[in-house]
Write a protein that holds these residues in place. Structure first.
Motif, PDB file in Angstrom:
ATOM      1  N   GLU A 141       7.605  -9.046   2.298  1.00 52.10           N
ATOM      2  CA  GLU A 141       8.524  -8.299   1.436  1.00 52.10           C
ATOM      3  C   GLU A 141       8.535  -6.806   1.751  1.00 52.10           C
ATOM      4  O   GLU A 141       9.533  -6.136   1.532  1.00 52.10           O
ATOM      5  CB  GLU A 141       8.172  -8.531  -0.034  1.00 52.10           C
ATOM      6  CG  GLU A 141       8.566  -9.929  -0.483  1.00 52.10           C
ATOM      7  CD  GLU A 141       7.948 -10.283  -1.819  1.00 52.10           C
ATOM      8  OE1 GLU A 141       8.403  -9.747  -2.834  1.00 52.10           O
ATOM      9  OE2 GLU A 141       7.006 -11.091  -1.842  1.00 52.10           O
ATOM     10  N   ASN A 142       7.396  -6.297   2.216  1.00 50.56           N
ATOM     11  CA  ASN A 142       7.383  -4.867   2.559  1.00 50.56           C
ATOM     12  C   ASN A 142       6.809  -4.620   3.961  1.00 50.56           C
ATOM     13  O   ASN A 142       6.464  -3.488   4.295  1.00 50.56           O
ATOM     14  CB  ASN A 142       6.610  -4.064   1.506  1.00 50.56           C
ATOM     15  CG  ASN A 142       5.199  -4.579   1.323  1.00 50.56           C
ATOM     16  OD1 ASN A 142       4.764  -5.433   2.082  1.00 50.56           O
ATOM     17  ND2 ASN A 142       4.504  -4.080   0.333  1.00 50.56           N
ATOM     18  N   ASN A 143       6.673  -5.693   4.750  1.00 52.38           N
ATOM     19  CA  ASN A 143       6.208  -5.560   6.128  1.00 52.38           C
ATOM     20  C   ASN A 143       4.855  -4.856   6.232  1.00 52.38           C
ATOM     21  O   ASN A 143       4.708  -3.894   6.985  1.00 52.38           O
ATOM     22  CB  ASN A 143       7.249  -4.739   6.913  1.00 52.38           C
ATOM     23  CG  ASN A 143       7.731  -5.511   8.129  1.00 52.38           C
ATOM     24  OD1 ASN A 143       7.356  -6.670   8.336  1.00 52.38           O
ATOM     25  ND2 ASN A 143       8.539  -4.880   8.945  1.00 52.38           N
ATOM     26  N   THR A 144       3.903  -5.356   5.470  1.00 44.88           N
ATOM     27  CA  THR A 144       2.564  -4.764   5.530  1.00 44.88           C
ATOM     28  C   THR A 144       1.525  -5.848   5.786  1.00 44.88           C
ATOM     29  O   THR A 144       1.766  -7.032   5.528  1.00 44.88           O
ATOM     30  CB  THR A 144       2.198  -4.056   4.208  1.00 44.88           C
ATOM     31  OG1 THR A 144       2.341  -4.997   3.135  1.00 44.88           O
ATOM     32  CG2 THR A 144       3.070  -2.837   3.950  1.00 44.88           C
ATOM     33  N   VAL A 145       0.379  -5.422   6.289  1.00 42.60           N
ATOM     34  CA  VAL A 145      -0.696  -6.370   6.583  1.00 42.60           C
ATOM     35  C   VAL A 145      -1.976  -5.899   5.899  1.00 42.60           C
ATOM     36  O   VAL A 145      -2.212  -4.690   5.772  1.00 42.60           O
ATOM     37  CB  VAL A 145      -0.885  -6.506   8.115  1.00 42.60           C
ATOM     38  CG1 VAL A 145      -1.454  -5.252   8.749  1.00 42.60           C
ATOM     39  CG2 VAL A 145      -1.777  -7.699   8.440  1.00 42.60           C
ATOM     40  N   PHE A 146      -2.791  -6.860   5.454  1.00 46.21           N
ATOM     41  CA  PHE A 146      -4.045  -6.519   4.793  1.00 46.21           C
ATOM     42  C   PHE A 146      -5.039  -6.007   5.825  1.00 46.21           C
ATOM     43  O   PHE A 146      -5.359  -6.695   6.788  1.00 46.21           O
ATOM     44  CB  PHE A 146      -4.596  -7.746   4.066  1.00 46.21           C
ATOM     45  CG  PHE A 146      -5.701  -7.422   3.103  1.00 46.21           C
ATOM     46  CD1 PHE A 146      -5.439  -6.705   1.944  1.00 46.21           C
ATOM     47  CD2 PHE A 146      -6.994  -7.841   3.351  1.00 46.21           C
ATOM     48  CE1 PHE A 146      -6.459  -6.411   1.054  1.00 46.21           C
ATOM     49  CE2 PHE A 146      -8.019  -7.540   2.459  1.00 46.21           C
ATOM     50  CZ  PHE A 146      -7.752  -6.831   1.310  1.00 46.21           C
ATOM     51  N   PHE A 147      -5.498  -4.774   5.620  1.00 44.38           N
ATOM     52  CA  PHE A 147      -6.362  -4.114   6.592  1.00 44.38           C
ATOM     53  C   PHE A 147      -7.249  -3.128   5.844  1.00 44.38           C
ATOM     54  O   PHE A 147      -6.735  -2.332   5.062  1.00 44.38           O
ATOM     55  CB  PHE A 147      -5.458  -3.387   7.616  1.00 44.38           C
ATOM     56  CG  PHE A 147      -6.181  -2.504   8.593  1.00 44.38           C
ATOM     57  CD1 PHE A 147      -6.812  -3.047   9.711  1.00 44.38           C
ATOM     58  CD2 PHE A 147      -6.229  -1.128   8.406  1.00 44.38           C
ATOM     59  CE1 PHE A 147      -7.470  -2.232  10.622  1.00 44.38           C
ATOM     60  CE2 PHE A 147      -6.880  -0.304   9.321  1.00 44.38           C
ATOM     61  CZ  PHE A 147      -7.504  -0.863  10.426  1.00 44.38           C
ATOM     62  N   ASP A 148      -8.533  -3.202   6.051  1.00 46.91           N
ATOM     63  CA  ASP A 148      -9.441  -2.253   5.369  1.00 46.91           C
ATOM     64  C   ASP A 148      -9.302  -2.274   3.849  1.00 46.91           C
ATOM     65  O   ASP A 148      -9.419  -1.226   3.212  1.00 46.91           O
ATOM     66  CB  ASP A 148      -9.158  -0.807   5.844  1.00 46.91           C
ATOM     67  CG  ASP A 148      -9.987  -0.444   7.078  1.00 46.91           C
ATOM     68  OD1 ASP A 148     -10.828  -1.248   7.494  1.00 46.91           O
ATOM     69  OD2 ASP A 148      -9.773   0.661   7.607  1.00 46.91           O
ATOM     70  N   GLY A 149      -8.999  -3.405   3.277  1.00 46.12           N
ATOM     71  CA  GLY A 149      -8.990  -3.511   1.817  1.00 46.12           C
ATOM     72  C   GLY A 149      -7.670  -3.263   1.110  1.00 46.12           C
ATOM     73  O   GLY A 149      -7.567  -3.424  -0.099  1.00 46.12           O
TER      74      GLY A 149
END
Lengths: 16, 243
Positions: B107-115
């Motif tokens: 939905e917002n083009n983000t990936v889970f990284f560093d919390g």
């Protein structure tokens, strides 16, 4: 074997 | 037999579940936890080699989970140590990328990284925008397939167990394990009434291959410019796999 020392160790580790 | 295939699938799914860094529900709850402007700025003001080192550590952590996943794929431990390593050397990064699609918010083009969830801008100081864009596009495409956790598990195993990888001693044996995993994935897709996915998944395999060669290309570029970081500060496992 020396080249992949850590991989060897990880693979030999029986616990996970 | 059908019972054997069921057991094989159950083992792979269990292994996937037990070696996932994050559970789907956990990620879903964090879906809108995004990095704020200051945090993004902090990542962007890191030097190229600092950010590379940071990401190499994160990637190496993810790879360690993939090694554990591999160990519990039925048949994997029957392969020679040489062949186990050959499969992991070429396949672990690909499985990390497949797994990354679970950490992706389309939905917002983000990936889970560093919390928290991070957009491409967070990775700007790596100075390899084309690789980052390609990785995000891949995750987007994987998410569009709306795979179940079971399908992801079997697909990950299939990505890893590939008799066409270089440097295999006993190709035949790898091929037998590969066939059983293929059988398992076909079985699950049939059961889910989604046989058409098989073709789409094989298309993703080709993209994975190109992403990994792009990663290697970028690593060579980085190592030439920052030999000291690449040699002394990258995690030893990262160097064993990719250097």
């Amino acid at each position: 074997k020396e080249k992949h020392k850590i991989l060897h160790q990880l693979l030999q580790n029986s616990t996970s | 037999s059908l019972r054997n295939i069921d057991e094989l699938c159950a083992s792979i799914v269990r292994s996937h579940r037990e070696t996932s860094q994050y559970r789907v529900e956990e990620l879903h709850a964090l879906r809108w936890k995004l990095f704020n402007r200051e945090e993004i700025q902090a990542y962007q003001s890191k030097s190229v080699d600092e950010m590379w080192q940071h990401c190499a550590i994160r990637l190496t952590e993810a790879v360690q989970y993939v090694v554990e996943f591999a160990k519990h794929i039925p048949g994997f431990r029957m392969l020679s140590q040489n062949d186990q390593i050959a499969l992991l050397k070429t396949g672990s990064m690909e499985v990390v990328l497949v797994r990354m699609s679970r950490l992706f918010n389309t939905e917002n083009n983000t990936v889970f990284f560093d919390g928290k969830f991070a957009g491409t801008e967070v990775f700007k100081s790596l100075a390899c925008g084309d690789l980052i864009t390609a990785v995000f596009d891949f995750a987007h495409g994987m998410c569009a397939l709306k795979l179940t956790e079971q399908q992801i598990a079997l697909f990950s195993a299939l990505v890893l167990i590939n008799a066409d990888r270089p440097c295999l001693e006993d190709k035949g044996r790898v091929q037998r394990v590969q066939r059983s995993v293929e059988f398992g994935l076909t079985h699950i897709l049939h059961r889910d009434n989604q046989e058409s996915l098989m073709h789409k998944l094989y298309q993703r395999v080709a993209v994975l291959r190109s992403l990994c060669s792009l990663h290697m290309e970028k690593l060579r570029w980085f190592s030439q410019r920052y030999p000291l970081t690449a040699h002394s500060l990258f995690p030893p496992l990262y160097k064993e796999l990719f250097a």
